[in-house]
Write a protein that holds these residues in place. Structure first.
Motif, PDB file in Angstrom:
ATOM      1  N   PHE A 182      71.938  -5.407 -71.648  1.00  0.00           N
ATOM      2  CA  PHE A 182      73.121  -5.810 -70.896  1.00  0.00           C
ATOM      3  C   PHE A 182      74.120  -4.663 -70.818  1.00  0.00           C
ATOM      4  O   PHE A 182      74.646  -4.367 -69.751  1.00  0.00           O
ATOM      5  N   TYR A 229      74.865  -3.211 -67.151  1.00  0.00           N
ATOM      6  CA  TYR A 229      76.081  -3.694 -66.495  1.00  0.00           C
ATOM      7  C   TYR A 229      77.353  -2.952 -66.896  1.00  0.00           C
ATOM      8  O   TYR A 229      78.329  -2.994 -66.157  1.00  0.00           O
ATOM      9  N   ASN A 266      76.247  -8.082 -61.897  1.00  0.00           N
ATOM     10  CA  ASN A 266      75.805  -9.190 -62.725  1.00  0.00           C
ATOM     11  C   ASN A 266      76.230 -10.485 -62.048  1.00  0.00           C
ATOM     12  O   ASN A 266      77.414 -10.696 -61.808  1.00  0.00           O
TER      13      ASN A 266
END
Length: 124
Positions: free
Chosen positions: A85, A89, A96
């Motif tokens: 993640f 992102y 996202n």
């Protein structure tokens, strides 16, 4: 001479006993239990770090919709998920669909300031 014969017999008996299915099963059970304990001990610090991140975003988390909370829970379930993640992102600025805007920025800041990244991982 007698001692060496007795020693050979004792070793032979030990080998035969250790080859019994019951003994093999017992050793396998002990190995599984010890392996589980060691994994639990190794994961304790990681879980504490992930819990700290979740505490840091508690205000945003409580305002999220249930599907977003499930997503954040899955992201913060393991170090590998959190690292993915973070790199996707926070570093690469991918879009996202679940977490965005100020919430994403807050999560990225919490992850960046946490110990979960380890040394040297922030630049990768």
């Amino acid at each position: 001479m007698f001692r060496s014969v007795v020693l050979i017999i004792e070793i032979s008996i030990l080998v035969v006993v250790l080859q019994l299915p019951f003994v093999q099963s017992l050793f396998a059970d002990v190995q599984v239990s010890l392996s589980d304990w060691m994994t639990e001990i190794a994961m304790r610090e990681e879980r504490a770090q992930l819990a700290d991140i979740k505490k840091g975003i508690a205000a945003q988390y409580s305002a999220m919709r249930p599907y977003q909370q499930e997503y954040v829970d899955s992201v913060l379930s393991t170090r590998a998920q959190t690292m993915y993640f973070y790199h996707a992102y926070c570093i690469n600025n991918d879009i996202n669909p679940y977490v965005y805007g100020a919430t994403l920025a807050s999560m990225c800041t919490e992850i960046d300031s946490s110990a979960i990244l380890g040394s040297g991982q922030k630049d990768a």
